[in-house]
Write a protein that holds these residues in place. Sequence first.
Motif, PDB file in Angstrom:
ATOM      1  N   ALA A  80       1.096  -1.303   0.335  1.00 51.06           N
ATOM      2  CA  ALA A  80      -0.032   0.408   0.426  1.00 51.06           C
ATOM      3  C   ALA A  80       0.892   1.501   0.044  1.00 51.06           C
ATOM      4  CB  ALA A  80      -1.519  -0.498   1.124  1.00 51.06           C
ATOM      5  N   ARG A  81       1.713   1.508   1.230  1.00 48.14           N
ATOM      6  CA  ARG A  81       2.625   2.179   0.569  1.00 48.14           C
ATOM      7  C   ARG A  81       3.457   2.950  -0.466  1.00 48.14           C
ATOM      8  NH1 ARG A  81       4.561   0.333   5.770  1.00 48.14           N
ATOM      9  NH2 ARG A  81       6.563  -0.699   5.394  1.00 48.14           N
ATOM     10  N   ALA A  82       4.056   1.797  -1.514  1.00 45.46           N
ATOM     11  CA  ALA A  82       4.281   1.503  -2.433  1.00 45.46           C
ATOM     12  C   ALA A  82       3.624   2.262  -3.822  1.00 45.46           C
ATOM     13  CB  ALA A  82       5.240   0.455  -2.847  1.00 45.46           C
ATOM     14  N   GLU A  83       2.320   2.056  -3.430  1.00 45.62           N
ATOM     15  CA  GLU A  83       0.953   1.869  -4.590  1.00 45.62           C
ATOM     16  C   GLU A  83       0.804   3.713  -4.010  1.00 45.62           C
ATOM     17  OE1 GLU A  83      -1.809  -0.844  -3.533  1.00 45.62           O
ATOM     18  OE2 GLU A  83      -0.851  -2.274  -5.169  1.00 45.62           O
ATOM     19  N   ALA A  84       0.873   3.715  -3.379  1.00 43.78           N
ATOM     20  CA  ALA A  84       0.635   5.269  -2.840  1.00 43.78           C
ATOM     21  C   ALA A  84       1.910   6.715  -3.241  1.00 43.78           C
ATOM     22  CB  ALA A  84       0.264   5.508  -0.917  1.00 43.78           C
ATOM     23  N   THR A  85       2.611   6.220  -3.126  1.00 41.43           N
ATOM     24  CA  THR A  85       3.647   6.932  -3.082  1.00 41.43           C
ATOM     25  C   THR A  85       4.016   6.406  -5.319  1.00 41.43           C
ATOM     26  OG1 THR A  85       5.106   6.513  -2.129  1.00 41.43           O
ATOM     27  CG2 THR A  85       6.455   7.082  -4.085  1.00 41.43           C
ATOM     28  N   ASN A  86       3.033   5.689  -5.475  1.00 42.19           N
ATOM     29  CA  ASN A  86       3.260   5.157  -7.195  1.00 42.19           C
ATOM     30  C   ASN A  86       1.946   6.411  -7.610  1.00 42.19           C
ATOM     31  OD1 ASN A  86       5.711   3.740  -7.302  1.00 42.19           O
ATOM     32  ND2 ASN A  86       4.177   2.245  -7.749  1.00 42.19           N
ATOM     33  N   ALA A  87       0.819   6.230  -7.505  1.00 44.79           N
ATOM     34  CA  ALA A  87       0.104   7.597  -7.398  1.00 44.79           C
ATOM     35  C   ALA A  87       0.110   7.881  -7.027  1.00 44.79           C
ATOM     36  CB  ALA A  87      -1.328   6.862  -6.458  1.00 44.79           C
TER      37      ALA A  87
END
Length: 172
Positions: A80-87
């Motif tokens: 979830a942290r990685a995806e938040a960064t990506n978005a």
Amino acid sequence: MGNPNKARGTQWESAVRNFLNAFLGLVDDDGAFIDPFDGLNVRRPAQEGTRDVGDVHAAPFILECKDVRSPAVPTWLRQARAEATNAGFPYGVVVHKVRGLGIRAGRVHFDVRTWTRTRTALGLSTRDMRARYGFVPSMRGLGSGRWYLTTTVSEFGRLLADIRAVSTRAAR
């Protein structure tokens, strides 16, 4: 016939999106957006490119939705942290379906860092944050990287409304 696990996951993502939009008053009685162009509408983004941007966007949160029997919360929180960064979103959390219970009882997991940043943005003490939104801590092992805090989807809806209100006041 398609992949039943993927279909179940898509159904959970849609249920989370629909619940939050209704809870926040962003849709009419038929479930249509009141303002389709409002950036605060909760949406399921189309996945494009090689970087995953999360299952549901509920600004300022990315929601990684899981409908599985065996939880792996610390791993999911890293995702979830990685995806938040990506978005380009500041917060990433996990929404885990609880079998046999409705959407409101789903579990929303925050890692310690995201929970602390959210609590600080709301101007709440640790005690007040836990009491106001019903958070329960889970401490797995000695390393805080495996610790997380959990509330329900219903309580998360309240938190989401509150963080948006604080962000709107700060932007003025």
